[in-house]
Design an enzyme around this catalytic site. Structure first.
Site, PDB file in Angstrom:
ATOM      1  N   PHE A   1       2.453   8.073   7.773  1.00  0.00           N
ATOM      2  CA  PHE A   1       2.945   6.978   6.945  1.00  0.00           C
ATOM      3  C   PHE A   1       4.376   6.611   7.339  1.00  0.00           C
ATOM      4  O   PHE A   1       5.164   7.493   7.677  1.00  0.00           O
ATOM      5  CB  PHE A   1       2.895   7.388   5.482  1.00  0.00           C
ATOM      6  CG  PHE A   1       2.749   6.234   4.530  1.00  0.00           C
ATOM      7  CD1 PHE A   1       3.735   5.916   3.637  1.00  0.00           C
ATOM      8  CD2 PHE A   1       1.611   5.460   4.563  1.00  0.00           C
ATOM      9  CE1 PHE A   1       3.608   4.856   2.773  1.00  0.00           C
ATOM     10  CE2 PHE A   1       1.463   4.404   3.708  1.00  0.00           C
ATOM     11  CZ  PHE A   1       2.470   4.088   2.807  1.00  0.00           C
TER      12      PHE A   1
ATOM     13  N   HIS B   1       0.846  -1.193   0.000  1.00  0.00           N
ATOM     14  CA  HIS B   1       0.000   0.000   0.000  1.00  0.00           C
ATOM     15  C   HIS B   1       0.878   1.239   0.000  1.00  0.00           C
ATOM     16  O   HIS B   1       2.060   1.202   0.370  1.00  0.00           O
ATOM     17  CB  HIS B   1      -0.941   0.009   1.215  1.00  0.00           C
ATOM     18  CG  HIS B   1      -0.267   0.306   2.522  1.00  0.00           C
ATOM     19  ND1 HIS B   1      -0.375   1.516   3.166  1.00  0.00           N
ATOM     20  CD2 HIS B   1       0.538  -0.453   3.309  1.00  0.00           C
ATOM     21  CE1 HIS B   1       0.314   1.486   4.298  1.00  0.00           C
ATOM     22  NE2 HIS B   1       0.879   0.307   4.412  1.00  0.00           N
ATOM     23  N   CYS B   2       0.283   2.362  -0.457  1.00  0.00           N
ATOM     24  CA  CYS B   2       0.959   3.651  -0.377  1.00  0.00           C
ATOM     25  C   CYS B   2       0.165   4.518   0.587  1.00  0.00           C
ATOM     26  O   CYS B   2      -0.515   3.996   1.472  1.00  0.00           O
ATOM     27  CB  CYS B   2       1.087   4.282  -1.767  1.00  0.00           C
ATOM     28  SG  CYS B   2      -0.491   4.616  -2.554  1.00  0.00           S
ATOM     29  N   ALA B   3       0.195   5.815   0.421  1.00  0.00           N
ATOM     30  CA  ALA B   3      -0.459   6.696   1.392  1.00  0.00           C
ATOM     31  C   ALA B   3      -1.975   6.657   1.288  1.00  0.00           C
ATOM     32  O   ALA B   3      -2.666   6.989   2.245  1.00  0.00           O
ATOM     33  CB  ALA B   3       0.020   8.126   1.200  1.00  0.00           C
TER      34      ALA B   3
END
Length: 654
Positions: A555, A26-28
């Site tokens: 994050f 996953h990213c942000a």
């Protein structure tokens, strides 16, 4: 039970179960899946999950947009699925298994050309301005050009020659650098090799055709006694630079694995650069030159041959799908090669016309839905973006989603492409796309191009209205309208009990230049999928709290942070685009998740130079993610300069 455990279970089933997941990360804002069989993913069911804001597929990854709660969702998903997540780079590597060899080559080309596209666009725009100054003859000045009439503008034209010619003459330097950057090898060696391809000590590539072979054999060779090597440059050449750059990178990777680290600094650069340079001037350069000429000759034949009308119609129709799949990046190399070999390109006019056609289709959609706030907020900025040459917001936000505007745009673009090659419309070089693309067109073709632009505007608009009226390809929109009506009823019932009118003021977290969110590079932000707000191009590397609240998300790579206020306003700030790839390099967090912060408190420090040197941009979206609960308005007219702590947004409870 986790916050998103139920949604995670539904998502797992909807993507085809655990056995269909090759990798997940996953990213942000997004869950990123590499699926063994993407056809098993039930997109309609996935997009109906409460936590999901949308889906799309890119570069072999099936991406599910969650928002700033994605770390929590990700943890719940891995818990219910039993699938161990991987790094983003590992996911990208796994995603290549979903691509055929052609797609892998196109992906490689895209990743190489993307960092140098801004320079190419600037160069094309400069040539376009010089085109207007130097070549347009004005009757009221007795047929003189602007440069002939005014010494000032003559000087401007002469001055603009410097950056305009530098970009295209020394393009191989940028290409070899970008190859080195993409391959993770020494970028300075790439720059040195690129310079060795365009050195003034070499016969300029643009002069080869006019130089007699006898003169080349006598003056422009390296003489080693029993053999000679032609001393010819590769100014403006694309394929020779690509091959040279790849040879340098693979040699460096090879020697890194075999030479002890204690002496690698000495031997690896030498054993990589010198052989790559020899290969470039003896084998790869001549081969690349020949291949480039073949490609440009074939495309040029398509643009000028007996069936050029068919070539133009087909290219005009398929360019928008090329953008969707990422294949459109290959046209940059062909365009540049055509400019080098023939003095202009017939592809770029058709690309600009395709931008206009897709923008016109989404504009028609906007006109039909302008009273629907959510649709208007997406479609109008997407129209403007497409008219200025960036079609991703239009394609992903409206046209692909509803199909019939896409087809209307493709038909309009096909007709425009047919007319463009029929009238032999040619551009000086790659320029800015969309409506301003006329600046890059050669003077004698400007008038026909202008009328073709009108057709590229009128036909898609008319067809979009017609398709909607007769119900052609409107199934996707019809189904969404039914679902939206049900959702609207549920939301209305829920909001009936919520007090409205509360206004929250959001201060600027950055010093820099603030502009409309629709101008964001990432189409997911630009389309407002994640929420409403603005995007700031920072001039300083410090992000501060824009509101009083709690850090809801930080994050791990420290490039994105979310806040929530006591009134329930949810904010997301995402520093740069694709900066997750830096894995925290250049970022320093001054807070942790769960901390309470006040306006002006330091959140994250970041090194803008590190971000830019890695090839990423620093523009930072500042968005209200719970846009269904708040109406977001800017404090001042955009764009404008702003300082940390200045009024940025006003969010009104609805």
């Amino acid at each position: 039970m986790g916050k998103f455990e139920k949604d995670a279970k539904v998502l797992l089933d909807a993507i085809g179960g655990k056995e269909n997941v090759s990798a997940v990360t996953h990213c942000a804002t997004r869950m990123r899946f590499v699926l063994n069989d993407e056809k098993k993913a039930d997109v309609k069911t996935i997009e109906a999950i409460p936590a999901v804001k949308g889906t799309f597929t890119n570069a072999g990854q099936f991406q599910v947009i969650i928002g700033n709660d994605v770390p929590i969702f990700y943890n719940d998903f891995t818990a219910v699925s039993g699938i161990e997540g991987v790094s983003k780079e590992a996911a990208k590597s796994a995603a290549k298994n979903n691509q055929n060899p052609v797609q892998r080559v196109m992906t490689l080309l895209a990743e190489i050309f993307t960092p140098i596209i801004p320079a190419i666009i600037v160069g094309g725009l400069i040539l376009g301005f010089r085109n207007i100054i130097d070549q347009v003859q004005w009757g009221f000045w007795g047929g003189q050009t602007i440069a002939q009439h005014s010494q000032f503008w003559s000087g401007i034209s002469a001055f603009l020659w410097l950056p305009g010619e530098a970009i295209f003459q020394f393009l191989p330097v940028g290409i070899v650098w970008s190859v080195s950057r993409k391959m993770g090898t020494s970028q300075i060696l790439g720059i040195v090799l690129g310079i060795c391809l365009v050195s003034p000590q070499l016969l300029n590539a643009y002069d080869v055709a006019s130089t007699p072979a006898a003169e080349i054999a006598k003056k422009w060779v390296w003489d080693f006694g029993f053999f000679t090597v032609r001393r010819i440059g590769y100014q403006g050449q694309v394929i020779p630079a690509l091959l040279a750059g790849l040879s340098l990178s693979y040699l460096e990777i090879f020697w890194r694995k075999r030479i002890p680290e204690v002496v690698s600094m000495i031997f690896v650069p030498f054993l990589s650069l010198i052989p790559a340079l020899i290969l470039a001037h003896t084998v790869l350069g001549p081969i690349g030159w020949t291949i480039g000429q073949w490609i440009s000759t074939i495309v040029y034949a398509g643009l000028t041959g007996p069936v050029k009308w068919l070539f133009g119609a087909i290219f005009g129709a398929v360019y928008a799908p090329f953008v969707i799949t990422g294949l459109h990046h290959m046209t940059n190399a062909i365009d540049t090669q055509l400019v080098t070999d023939t003095g202009g390109t017939g592809l770029w006019p058709m690309i600009a016309l395709s931008n206009i056609a897709q923008g016109s289709a989404v504009f028609a959609y906007y006109l039909m839905n302008r009273h629907k706030e959510r649709e208007a907020q997406v479609s109008l900025p997407a129209t403007i973006s497409a008219y200025l040459g960036v079609t991703e917001p239009a394609l992903f936000g409206v046209n692909v989603k509803y199909v019939y505007p896409l087809v209307a745009g493709m038909i309009g673009s096909s007709i425009a492409g047919f007319l463009s090659v029929t009238f032999n419309v040619t551009a000086n070089a790659i320029g800015i796309g969309g409506l301003p693309g006329i600046l890059s067109i050669k003077v004698k073709y400007m008038l026909p191009f202008f009328f073709i632009m009108l057709i590229a505007i009128a036909v898609p608009i008319a067809l979009t209205f017609f398709f909607r009226k007769v119900g052609f390809l409107t199934k996707a929109e019809d189904e969404l309208m039914v679902d939206s009506q049900d959702e609207a009823l549920a939301v209305a019932e829920e909001k009936a009990t919520v007090q409205v009118g509360t206004v929250a003021e959001v201060k600027s977290p950055l010093t820099g230049r603030v502009k409309a969110l629709s101008e964001a590079t990432d189409p997911v932000f630009a389309q407002g999928v994640m929420g409403q707000g603005v995007v700031i191009e920072p001039s300083e590397g410090l992000l501060t709290a824009p509101v009083d609240g709690v850090v809801s998300v930080l994050f791990p790579t420290k490039h994105a942070v979310g806040l929530i206020t006591d009134q329930g306003l949810e904010l997301l700030m995402h520093i740069g685009m694709d900066t997750v790839n830096l894995e925290g390099k250049g970022f320093e967090a001054h807070i942790k998740q769960g901390d309470k912060v006040a306006v002006g408190d330091k959140l994250i420090s970041f090194d803008r130079d590190v971000i830019k040197e890695a090839g990423y941009i620093t523009e930072t979206p500042v968005i209200v993610t719970n846009q269904e609960d708040y109406q977001v308005d800017t404090a001042e007219q955009l764009p404008h300069e702003i300082k940390r702590g200045d009024a940025l947004l006003k969010a009104s409870k609805i």
